[in-house]
Motif scaffolding. Structure first.
Motif, mmCIF file in Angstrom:
data_model
loop_
_atom_site.group_PDB
_atom_site.id
_atom_site.type_symbol
_atom_site.label_atom_id
_atom_site.label_comp_id
_atom_site.label_asym_id
_atom_site.label_seq_id
_atom_site.Cartn_x
_atom_site.Cartn_y
_atom_site.Cartn_z
ATOM 1 N N UNK A 86 0.831 -1.212 0.000
ATOM 2 C CA UNK A 86 0.000 0.000 0.000
ATOM 3 C C UNK A 86 0.863 1.259 0.000
ATOM 4 N N UNK A 87 2.011 1.186 0.644
ATOM 5 C CA UNK A 87 2.954 2.308 0.617
ATOM 6 C C UNK A 87 3.493 2.530 -0.795
ATOM 7 N N UNK A 111 -4.765 9.902 -1.490
ATOM 8 C CA UNK A 111 -5.268 8.944 -2.481
ATOM 9 C C UNK A 111 -5.928 7.745 -1.814
ATOM 10 N N UNK A 112 -5.340 7.235 -0.749
ATOM 11 C CA UNK A 112 -5.925 6.109 -0.023
ATOM 12 C C UNK A 112 -7.249 6.476 0.620
ATOM 13 N N UNK A 113 -7.314 7.679 1.203
ATOM 14 C CA UNK A 113 -8.553 8.130 1.833
ATOM 15 C C UNK A 113 -9.661 8.275 0.791
ATOM 16 N N UNK A 114 -9.324 8.812 -0.363
ATOM 17 C CA UNK A 114 -10.312 8.998 -1.427
ATOM 18 C C UNK A 114 -10.844 7.662 -1.927
ATOM 19 N N UNK A 115 -9.963 6.709 -2.153
ATOM 20 C CA UNK A 115 -10.402 5.386 -2.595
ATOM 21 C C UNK A 115 -11.263 4.702 -1.534
ATOM 22 N N UNK A 116 -10.878 4.804 -0.283
ATOM 23 C CA UNK A 116 -11.679 4.209 0.797
ATOM 24 C C UNK A 116 -13.077 4.812 0.807
ATOM 25 N N UNK A 117 -13.165 6.126 0.667
ATOM 26 C CA UNK A 117 -14.467 6.797 0.664
ATOM 27 C C UNK A 117 -15.307 6.383 -0.537
#
Length: 143
Positions: A86-87, A111-117
């Motif tokens: 993931x890093x 980017x990770x937060x956006x995909x999770x949302x």
């Protein structure tokens, strides 16, 4: 009539088996849909789960590798490898602990937060359907 060693004192009814079978079926349908949504967004299901647990961690939006391993029900070394992948994908980053520099904190990147949302939002209709289905008396029976 003899019982199998380790069996419970009360036998399950046909209805119990039907409920359990239906629950497992609906759970598998949800997981299959989730797997497809993840892949459509370029993530593996485990990557999404890691992002979800970071976003949904109680009281903060980061967690230690040990906390993530518990949430994922995975081995520590497997979780370390997942965090590494993931890093590399620029979804998360590791940072030294605020209070204990020996402990690494895993933080979501934008980017990770956006995909999770995005992916979590797409899960909502099925989650609402499951909540309605399994909150009814006699849950687990086809309509």
């Amino acid at each position: 009539m003899s019982r199998c060693p380790g069996s419970s004192p009360e036998a399950l009814s046909k209805q119990d088996f039907e409920r359990l079978s239906h629950f497992r079926y609906r759970l598998r349908c949800f997981l299959r849909q989730s797997e497809d949504l993840c892949r459509e967004h370029g993530l593996t299901p485990l990557q999404y789960q890691l992002l979800l647990h970071l976003k949904g961690f109680a009281g903060r939006e980061w967690a230690t590798v040990g906390e993530l391993a518990e949430r994922l029900q995975a081995k520590h070394h497997g979780t370390v490898a997942l965090v590494g992948r993931c890093e590399e994908a620029r979804l998360v980053e590791r940072r030294p602990g605020r209070h204990d520099k020996r402990r690494m904190e895993v933080h979501l990147l934008p980017r990770g937060a956006l995909l999770a949302e995005r992916i979590a939002l797409l899960h909502q209709p099925e989650l609402r359907h499951l909540q309605e289905e399994f909150s009814l008396p006699g849950w687990g029976h086809e309509p």
